[in-house]
Design an enzyme around this catalytic site. Structure first.
Site, PDB file in Angstrom:
ATOM      1  N   GLY A  72       0.788  -1.233   0.000  1.00 35.99           N
ATOM      2  CA  GLY A  72       0.000   0.000   0.000  1.00 35.99           C
ATOM      3  C   GLY A  72       0.819   1.280   0.000  1.00 35.99           C
ATOM      4  O   GLY A  72       0.330   2.307   0.464  1.00 35.99           O
ATOM      5  N   THR A  73       2.031   1.251  -0.568  1.00 39.32           N
ATOM      6  CA  THR A  73       2.785   2.515  -0.598  1.00 39.32           C
ATOM      7  C   THR A  73       2.144   3.521  -1.562  1.00 39.32           C
ATOM      8  O   THR A  73       2.224   4.726  -1.338  1.00 39.32           O
ATOM      9  CB  THR A  73       4.270   2.307  -0.978  1.00 39.32           C
ATOM     10  OG1 THR A  73       4.348   1.795  -2.303  1.00 39.32           O
ATOM     11  CG2 THR A  73       4.965   1.377  -0.012  1.00 39.32           C
ATOM     12  N   HIS A  76       1.123   1.278 -13.094  1.00 35.95           N
ATOM     13  CA  HIS A  76       1.936   0.134 -13.509  1.00 35.95           C
ATOM     14  C   HIS A  76       3.414   0.541 -13.470  1.00 35.95           C
ATOM     15  O   HIS A  76       3.770   1.625 -13.943  1.00 35.95           O
ATOM     16  CB  HIS A  76       1.533  -0.319 -14.926  1.00 35.95           C
ATOM     17  CG  HIS A  76       2.299  -1.516 -15.371  1.00 35.95           C
ATOM     18  ND1 HIS A  76       1.992  -2.793 -14.949  1.00 35.95           N
ATOM     19  CD2 HIS A  76       3.396  -1.631 -16.150  1.00 35.95           C
ATOM     20  CE1 HIS A  76       2.852  -3.644 -15.464  1.00 35.95           C
ATOM     21  NE2 HIS A  76       3.714  -2.967 -16.199  1.00 35.95           N
ATOM     22  N   MET A 135      -3.830  -6.767  -7.317  1.00 32.33           N
ATOM     23  CA  MET A 135      -3.233  -7.829  -8.128  1.00 32.33           C
ATOM     24  C   MET A 135      -4.254  -8.781  -8.748  1.00 32.33           C
ATOM     25  O   MET A 135      -3.952  -9.942  -9.006  1.00 32.33           O
ATOM     26  CB  MET A 135      -2.219  -8.605  -7.276  1.00 32.33           C
ATOM     27  CG  MET A 135      -1.047  -7.758  -6.833  1.00 32.33           C
ATOM     28  SD  MET A 135      -0.203  -6.964  -8.234  1.00 32.33           S
ATOM     29  CE  MET A 135       1.032  -5.991  -7.405  1.00 32.33           C
ATOM     30  N   ASN A 170      -5.156   2.714 -13.139  1.00 30.48           N
ATOM     31  CA  ASN A 170      -4.180   1.760 -12.603  1.00 30.48           C
ATOM     32  C   ASN A 170      -2.794   2.381 -12.672  1.00 30.48           C
ATOM     33  O   ASN A 170      -2.500   3.147 -13.584  1.00 30.48           O
ATOM     34  CB  ASN A 170      -4.216   0.488 -13.476  1.00 30.48           C
ATOM     35  CG  ASN A 170      -3.215  -0.554 -13.018  1.00 30.48           C
ATOM     36  OD1 ASN A 170      -3.117  -0.866 -11.829  1.00 30.48           O
ATOM     37  ND2 ASN A 170      -2.457  -1.104 -13.960  1.00 30.48           N
ATOM     38  N   ILE A 187      -7.008  -9.389 -11.915  1.00 34.74           N
ATOM     39  CA  ILE A 187      -7.485  -8.901 -13.220  1.00 34.74           C
ATOM     40  C   ILE A 187      -9.009  -8.826 -13.128  1.00 34.74           C
ATOM     41  O   ILE A 187      -9.688  -9.830 -12.872  1.00 34.74           O
ATOM     42  CB  ILE A 187      -7.073  -9.875 -14.352  1.00 34.74           C
ATOM     43  CG1 ILE A 187      -5.566 -10.148 -14.311  1.00 34.74           C
ATOM     44  CG2 ILE A 187      -7.568  -9.364 -15.711  1.00 34.74           C
ATOM     45  CD1 ILE A 187      -4.685  -9.336 -15.181  1.00 34.74           C
ATOM     46  N   LEU A 188      -9.549  -7.634 -13.343  1.00 32.89           N
ATOM     47  CA  LEU A 188     -10.995  -7.435 -13.192  1.00 32.89           C
ATOM     48  C   LEU A 188     -11.753  -8.019 -14.384  1.00 32.89           C
ATOM     49  O   LEU A 188     -11.302  -7.919 -15.528  1.00 32.89           O
ATOM     50  CB  LEU A 188     -11.299  -5.942 -13.098  1.00 32.89           C
ATOM     51  CG  LEU A 188     -10.712  -5.225 -11.885  1.00 32.89           C
ATOM     52  CD1 LEU A 188     -10.887  -3.722 -12.033  1.00 32.89           C
ATOM     53  CD2 LEU A 188     -11.357  -5.724 -10.603  1.00 32.89           C
TER      54      LEU A 188
HETATM   55  C1  GAR Z   1       3.569  -1.082  -7.325  1.00 31.42           C
HETATM   56  O1  GAR Z   1       4.876  -1.028  -7.824  1.00 31.42           O
HETATM   57  C2  GAR Z   1       2.562  -1.076  -8.459  1.00 31.42           C
HETATM   58  O2  GAR Z   1       2.936  -0.274  -9.533  1.00 31.42           O
HETATM   59  C3  GAR Z   1       2.589  -2.529  -8.854  1.00 31.42           C
HETATM   60  O3  GAR Z   1       2.656  -3.232  -7.640  1.00 31.42           O
HETATM   61  C4  GAR Z   1       3.299  -2.440  -6.653  1.00 31.42           C
HETATM   62  C5  GAR Z   1       2.383  -2.318  -5.462  1.00 31.42           C
HETATM   63  O4  GAR Z   1       3.008  -1.638  -4.414  1.00 31.42           O
HETATM   64  N1  GAR Z   1       1.424  -2.863  -9.637  1.00 31.42           N
HETATM   65  C6  GAR Z   1       1.455  -3.721 -10.648  1.00 31.42           C
HETATM   66  O5  GAR Z   1       2.438  -4.357 -10.961  1.00 31.42           O
HETATM   67  C7  GAR Z   1       0.134  -3.884 -11.388  1.00 31.42           C
HETATM   68  N2  GAR Z   1       0.349  -4.512 -12.648  1.00 31.42           N
HETATM   69  P1  GAR Z   1       2.182  -0.947  -3.233  1.00 31.42           P
HETATM   70  O6  GAR Z   1       1.196  -1.978  -2.680  1.00 31.42           O
HETATM   71  O7  GAR Z   1       3.246  -0.605  -2.225  1.00 31.42           O
HETATM   72  O8  GAR Z   1       1.492   0.268  -3.787  1.00 31.42           O
END
Ligand code: GAR
Length: 211
Positions: free
Chosen positions: A12-13, A110, A91, A108, A93-94
């Protein structure tokens, strides 16, 4: 004021970046009204609690497939009167039922410069592993609208990040978050909430007049 619902699965950053931006008055005309997690163990839930933001858990483990999961998620989003849905490290896919119900209202983040290192199987740390494997000199992050093609929706904002000697996937992930994701995600959310994004075909246009 638009209701922003943030969907999370892990640390959740990116949620934290949104909360910080909100607390600094950087999200105009929008408010995070609920955080929904696909896992009861997500640290993101503690971040929401600490900042007094309502959260709900819709545990993916209780569902047979993404289609059934999405059906209940859709009900939750309707109950929460979502105006904008933000996938912040979500994480799953909807299913298309949700994407159609919220066309151009789901964004989103990415961790690469789309169309590089994206699509099925490219998520989290894997994205950075692949970038290092390929030996690219620049990577970055993309915020985009979600359509039925995985990572294929209209691009809203992108920011490049340099790869450095000695980078590991973990080091690179952190730099991409700090230098790109945590900046462009709140910016895109604020632009959306101010109605400054227009989608035509597969392109998103930003209205800079109000800037
Ligand atoms: C982030 O780097 C985000 O961009 C990626 O997962 C991480 C989640 O970090 N998302 C994907 O790869 C989606 N395809 P977080 O939970 O600390 O925000």
């Amino acid at each position: 004021m638009k209701n922003i619902i943030v969907l999370v699965s892990g640390g959740g950053t990116n949620l934290q970046a949104l909360i910080d931006a909100q607390e600094h008055g950087e999200i105009q005309n929008g408010k995070i009204t609920c955080v929904i997690s696909s896992s009861p163990d997500a640290h993101a839930l503690r971040r929401a609690e600490k900042h007094g933001i309502k959260s709900q858990v819709l545990n993916r483990k209780n569902y047979q497939n993404n289609q059934e999961y999405t059906r209940d998620l859709l009900k939750l989003l309707e109950a929460e009167k979502a105006d904008l849905i933000v996938l912040a490290g979500f994480m799953i896919i909807l299913d298309k039922s949700l994407i159609q119900a919220y066309e151009n209202k789901i964004i989103n983040v990415h961790p690469s410069l789309i169309p590089s290192f994206c699509g099925d199987g490219f998520y989290g740390l894997h994205v950075h592993e692949k970038a290092l494997e390929k030996g690219v000199k620049l990577t970055g992050a993309t915020v985009h609208f979600v359509n039925e093609i995985c990572d294929g929706g209209a691009i809203i904002l992108q920011k490049a990040v340099e790869i450095q000697n000695g980078d590991t996937p973990e080091i690179l992930q952190k730099r991409v978050m700090e230098q790109a994701e945590w900046k462009i995600l709140p910016q895109a959310v604020s632009l959306f909430c101010q109605d400054r994004l227009t989608v035509i075909g597969n392109h998103a246009y930003i209205d800079y007049k109000g800037a």
